[in-house]
Design a protein around this motif. Sequence first.
Motif, mmCIF file in Angstrom:
data_model
loop_
_atom_site.group_PDB
_atom_site.id
_atom_site.type_symbol
_atom_site.label_atom_id
_atom_site.label_comp_id
_atom_site.label_asym_id
_atom_site.label_seq_id
_atom_site.Cartn_x
_atom_site.Cartn_y
_atom_site.Cartn_z
ATOM 1 N N GLY A 18 0.804 -1.214 0.000
ATOM 2 C CA GLY A 18 0.000 0.000 0.000
ATOM 3 C C GLY A 18 0.836 1.262 0.000
ATOM 4 O O GLY A 18 0.364 2.325 0.360
ATOM 5 N N SER A 29 -3.389 6.395 -0.598
ATOM 6 C CA SER A 29 -4.756 6.007 -0.288
ATOM 7 C C SER A 29 -5.536 5.730 -1.575
ATOM 8 O O SER A 29 -6.261 4.737 -1.675
ATOM 9 C CB SER A 29 -5.445 7.094 0.530
ATOM 10 O OG SER A 29 -6.787 6.750 0.767
ATOM 11 N N VAL A 30 -5.393 6.594 -2.563
ATOM 12 C CA VAL A 30 -6.062 6.404 -3.857
ATOM 13 C C VAL A 30 -5.550 5.136 -4.531
ATOM 14 O O VAL A 30 -6.323 4.346 -5.071
ATOM 15 C CB VAL A 30 -5.869 7.641 -4.765
ATOM 16 C CG1 VAL A 30 -6.320 7.366 -6.182
ATOM 17 C CG2 VAL A 30 -6.605 8.836 -4.184
ATOM 18 N N TRP A 31 -4.225 4.934 -4.486
ATOM 19 C CA TRP A 31 -3.633 3.730 -5.086
ATOM 20 C C TRP A 31 -4.221 2.485 -4.450
ATOM 21 O O TRP A 31 -4.607 1.545 -5.144
ATOM 22 C CB TRP A 31 -2.111 3.758 -4.893
ATOM 23 C CG TRP A 31 -1.439 2.526 -5.370
ATOM 24 C CD1 TRP A 31 -1.000 2.280 -6.638
ATOM 25 C CD2 TRP A 31 -1.138 1.357 -4.615
ATOM 26 N NE1 TRP A 31 -0.445 1.019 -6.707
ATOM 27 C CE2 TRP A 31 -0.518 0.438 -5.471
ATOM 28 C CE3 TRP A 31 -1.332 0.986 -3.288
ATOM 29 C CZ2 TRP A 31 -0.096 -0.821 -5.056
ATOM 30 C CZ3 TRP A 31 -0.913 -0.267 -2.859
ATOM 31 C CH2 TRP A 31 -0.303 -1.147 -3.744
ATOM 32 N N TRP A 32 -4.329 2.445 -3.116
ATOM 33 C CA TRP A 32 -4.843 1.273 -2.409
ATOM 34 C C TRP A 32 -6.304 1.032 -2.779
ATOM 35 O O TRP A 32 -6.696 -0.108 -3.035
ATOM 36 C CB TRP A 32 -4.688 1.452 -0.904
ATOM 37 C CG TRP A 32 -5.103 0.231 -0.137
ATOM 38 C CD1 TRP A 32 -6.309 0.003 0.447
ATOM 39 C CD2 TRP A 32 -4.320 -0.947 0.079
ATOM 40 N NE1 TRP A 32 -6.331 -1.233 1.043
ATOM 41 C CE2 TRP A 32 -5.121 -1.835 0.827
ATOM 42 C CE3 TRP A 32 -3.029 -1.316 -0.266
ATOM 43 C CZ2 TRP A 32 -4.665 -3.088 1.219
ATOM 44 C CZ3 TRP A 32 -2.580 -2.563 0.131
ATOM 45 C CH2 TRP A 32 -3.388 -3.438 0.868
ATOM 46 N N GLU A 33 -7.102 2.091 -2.822
ATOM 47 C CA GLU A 33 -8.518 1.944 -3.183
ATOM 48 C C GLU A 33 -8.668 1.358 -4.584
ATOM 49 O O GLU A 33 -9.500 0.478 -4.810
ATOM 50 C CB GLU A 33 -9.228 3.290 -3.094
ATOM 51 C CG GLU A 33 -9.414 3.775 -1.672
ATOM 52 C CD GLU A 33 -9.966 5.185 -1.595
ATOM 53 O OE1 GLU A 33 -10.497 5.689 -2.608
ATOM 54 O OE2 GLU A 33 -9.864 5.798 -0.509
ATOM 55 N N ARG A 34 -7.871 1.825 -5.529
ATOM 56 C CA ARG A 34 -7.923 1.283 -6.899
ATOM 57 C C ARG A 34 -7.477 -0.172 -6.922
ATOM 58 O O ARG A 34 -8.068 -0.999 -7.623
ATOM 59 C CB ARG A 34 -7.057 2.114 -7.832
ATOM 60 C CG ARG A 34 -7.641 3.476 -8.125
ATOM 61 C CD ARG A 34 -6.778 4.263 -9.059
ATOM 62 N NE ARG A 34 -7.334 5.574 -9.282
ATOM 63 C CZ ARG A 34 -6.639 6.621 -9.672
ATOM 64 N NH1 ARG A 34 -5.345 6.515 -9.902
ATOM 65 N NH2 ARG A 34 -7.219 7.784 -9.846
ATOM 66 N N GLU A 36 -7.759 -2.350 -4.531
ATOM 67 C CA GLU A 36 -8.830 -3.156 -3.946
ATOM 68 C C GLU A 36 -9.947 -3.410 -4.950
ATOM 69 O O GLU A 36 -10.505 -4.511 -5.008
ATOM 70 C CB GLU A 36 -9.392 -2.480 -2.693
ATOM 71 C CG GLU A 36 -8.486 -2.608 -1.496
ATOM 72 C CD GLU A 36 -9.073 -1.995 -0.236
ATOM 73 O OE1 GLU A 36 -9.695 -0.909 -0.324
ATOM 74 O OE2 GLU A 36 -8.903 -2.601 0.826
ATOM 75 N N ILE A 37 -10.274 -2.419 -5.757
ATOM 76 C CA ILE A 37 -11.319 -2.588 -6.776
ATOM 77 C C ILE A 37 -10.893 -3.648 -7.776
ATOM 78 O O ILE A 37 -11.668 -4.552 -8.110
ATOM 79 C CB ILE A 37 -11.618 -1.242 -7.477
ATOM 80 C CG1 ILE A 37 -12.321 -0.286 -6.510
ATOM 81 C CG2 ILE A 37 -12.458 -1.457 -8.740
ATOM 82 C CD1 ILE A 37 -12.408 1.145 -6.999
ATOM 83 N N ARG A 40 -11.051 -7.197 -6.183
ATOM 84 C CA ARG A 40 -12.416 -7.745 -6.127
ATOM 85 C C ARG A 40 -12.893 -8.199 -7.506
ATOM 86 O O ARG A 40 -13.523 -9.237 -7.646
ATOM 87 C CB ARG A 40 -13.370 -6.707 -5.537
ATOM 88 C CG ARG A 40 -13.268 -6.585 -4.040
ATOM 89 C CD ARG A 40 -14.409 -5.768 -3.446
ATOM 90 N NE ARG A 40 -14.494 -4.413 -3.979
ATOM 91 C CZ ARG A 40 -13.838 -3.361 -3.488
ATOM 92 N NH1 ARG A 40 -13.058 -3.514 -2.451
ATOM 93 N NH2 ARG A 40 -13.968 -2.174 -4.026
#
Length: 122
Positions: A18, A29-34, A36-37, A40
Amino acid sequence: MKLLQTLKGFFVLIILCGYVPGAGAAENSVWWERAEIVARQEGYHLVTLQQLQALYGTQQNFLIVDVRPDYEFKEGHLPRAIQIEFSPADRYNLKPDKRDRFESVLGSDKNRRIIIYCLNYN
């Protein structure tokens, strides 16, 4: 056969730190959110180093697969890790000999967690 097809039905967790060198907290934070998408969508989950440390503290049955080259694995690896080197191309075309070895390591227990990592956290 694709790598993710080989893993179908297993509970797969991917460790990502992360952290993007040189990026600030907001960018990470943006990198981690992307990430995670994408995880999934591809059928796996991400875990942080802290979550992995907690998993080590349990009595759960899980497999750690280190996908780095041999020389990096020999320099240090996570406890209980099994090394099977993968390249980005393996994601789309997993050769039969590598698929057979990987399936042998995975075993038949579809309830066991599989942790795949490519960074050394030691």
